[in-house]
Design an enzyme around this catalytic site. Structure first.
Site, PDB file in Angstrom:
ATOM      1  N   ARG A 224     117.930 -55.096 -47.200  1.00  0.00           N
ATOM      2  CA  ARG A 224     118.996 -54.096 -47.033  1.00  0.00           C
ATOM      3  C   ARG A 224     119.843 -54.085 -48.302  1.00  0.00           C
ATOM      4  O   ARG A 224     120.043 -55.119 -48.939  1.00  0.00           O
ATOM      5  CB  ARG A 224     119.897 -54.439 -45.836  1.00  0.00           C
ATOM      6  CG  ARG A 224     119.281 -54.166 -44.486  1.00  0.00           C
ATOM      7  CD  ARG A 224     119.116 -52.666 -44.198  1.00  0.00           C
ATOM      8  NE  ARG A 224     118.444 -52.409 -42.933  1.00  0.00           N
ATOM      9  CZ  ARG A 224     117.133 -52.188 -42.791  1.00  0.00           C
ATOM     10  NH1 ARG A 224     116.329 -52.172 -43.835  1.00  0.00           N
ATOM     11  NH2 ARG A 224     116.624 -51.940 -41.596  1.00  0.00           N
ATOM     12  N   HIS A 272     113.441 -46.405 -50.356  1.00  0.00           N
ATOM     13  CA  HIS A 272     113.308 -47.042 -49.034  1.00  0.00           C
ATOM     14  C   HIS A 272     111.973 -46.651 -48.378  1.00  0.00           C
ATOM     15  O   HIS A 272     111.939 -46.052 -47.302  1.00  0.00           O
ATOM     16  CB  HIS A 272     114.492 -46.663 -48.125  1.00  0.00           C
ATOM     17  CG  HIS A 272     114.676 -47.639 -46.993  1.00  0.00           C
ATOM     18  ND1 HIS A 272     115.901 -47.964 -46.475  1.00  0.00           N
ATOM     19  CD2 HIS A 272     113.783 -48.380 -46.271  1.00  0.00           C
ATOM     20  CE1 HIS A 272     115.766 -48.844 -45.495  1.00  0.00           C
ATOM     21  NE2 HIS A 272     114.480 -49.115 -45.354  1.00  0.00           N
TER      22      HIS A 272
END
Ligand SMILES: NC(=O)c1ccc[n+]([C@@H]2O[C@H](COP(=O)([O-])OP(=O)(O)OC[C@H]3O[C@@H](n4cnc5c(N)ncnc54)[C@H](OP(=O)(O)O)[C@@H]3O)[C@@H](O)[C@H]2O)c1
Length: 309
Positions: A224, A272
């Site tokens: 993250r 991502h």
């Protein structure tokens, strides 16, 4: 009784289809089109608006649409009584193995420099050392970290891993807990972050950690964005504490146009994409957990609220 998908700005039609194929009688709704909030017993969420979940008075459980659950655990509107689970699947593992191996090969074999040279029509060779000379350290030896570590060891890298509890993995040296963090870092040249985002791990990719790595050092963050202290990364690169960084996740996504990471040759950026959940593969898990929640049975792949993952 209804199962609701909440994932703003995502096309959820394939998800709905995948669940209906398993059980055509399921009542599936896609937020914000919900007929009766009292009938909602189960939600499947990704980046849900953080004021919504307490508006379903009969909610029993929520599932993450992906492997991470930080978006659920940080949602104050999620009542304490609601159980949390996530998805775990072979294709998430396979994609992550491919992504990390690809990134490490690009670093180890100097492909990144070759691609940059190509843009300027420069023909120049670079020495490289074989996989067995590179120490790779994986932070997080969970559903994703374990197979990633074992695959890298199979390819020939020197691999170690760090987690809360000690692991027994083939050709992977295991370090555990804060007492062994320094030894893990001193033995690592390419640091891969595959930790869940928790109170303890937020901001873990910081200058003091980078300084303890073997040089030349690289950081790969696929966990993250909030694991990384952005200004520490730039400082570490500018002062040659790190040689480069490979990032798939960012504290703000999409990465804003004016973000300083974009213009740096020593920061690789992907949007991502490391590992993406495939609806057909996890539909059965979601349906199973929906039925378990309705019948009061413990969920599969349940999240421990205390541990935060
Ligand atoms: N970029 C992408 O496309 C993408 C895709 C999927 C997932 N992800 C990210 O990857 C993360 C990891 O996924 P996963 O399924 O492998 O998670 P997981 O199965 O929950 O494993 C978490 C691992 O982290 C370790 N850990 C947790 N807190 C720690 C701490 N304070 N100190 C040391 N180790 C700690 C755990 O140790 P123990 O084993 O001892 O409990 C475990 O080994 C997800 O949370 C998500 O954020 C990103």
């Amino acid at each position: 009784m209804s199962l609701v998908f909440i994932a703003p700005n995502r096309d959820l039609s394939a998800w709905k289809r995948a669940l209906e194929q398993i059980d055509p009688n399921l009542e599936i709704e896609i937020w914000p089109d919900i007929e009766n909030k009292n009938r909602v017993h189960f939600c499947v969420c990704w980046n849900q608006p953080k004021h919504l979940l307490d508006s379903f008075p009969n909610l029993k459980a929520v599932s993450s649409l992906g492997a991470g659950v930080d978006h659920l655990l940080t949602d104050d509107s999620l009542p304490d009584s609601v159980d949390i689970c996530r998805v775990v699947s072979p294709s998430l593992v396979q994609q992550m193995k491919e992504y990390i191996l690809g990134a490490i090969l690009n670093i180890q074999r100097n492909f990144i420099r070759c691609f940059q040279q190509k843009n300027k029509k420069i023909w120049q060779t670079h020495d490289h050392s074989s996989a067995s000379h590179w120490n790779v350290g994986i932070m997080g030896l969970g559903e994703l970290g374990r197979p990633v570590a074992e695959q890298l060891a199979q390819v020939g890298y020197q691999v170690s891993g760090w987690s809360r509890s000690k692991k027994a993995l083939t050709n992977v040296r295991s370090y555990a807990g804060s007492d062994e963090l320094d030894s893990f870092l001193n033995n690592t040249q390419i640091l891969v972050c595959l930790l869940p985002l928790t109170t303890e791990t937020e901001g873990i990719l910081a200058l003091d950690i980078f300084k303890k790595l073997k040089h030349p050092a690289w950081v790969i963050n696929v966990a993250r964005g909030e694991h990384l202290v952005n200004e520490d990364l730039i400082y570490a690169l500018d002062s040659s504490i790190l040689q480069g960084a490979w990032l798939d996740v960012f504290s703000k996504e999409p990465l804003p146009n004016q973000h300083p990471f974009w213009n740096r040759d020593n920061i690789m950026i992907t949007p991502h994409i490391a590992s993406v959940t495939e609806p057909d593969e996890v539909a059965q898990q979601i349906v199973d957990n929906y039925k378990r929640a309705l019948s009061g049975m413990p969920l599969n792949y349940a999240v421990d609220r205390e541990k935060e993952y």
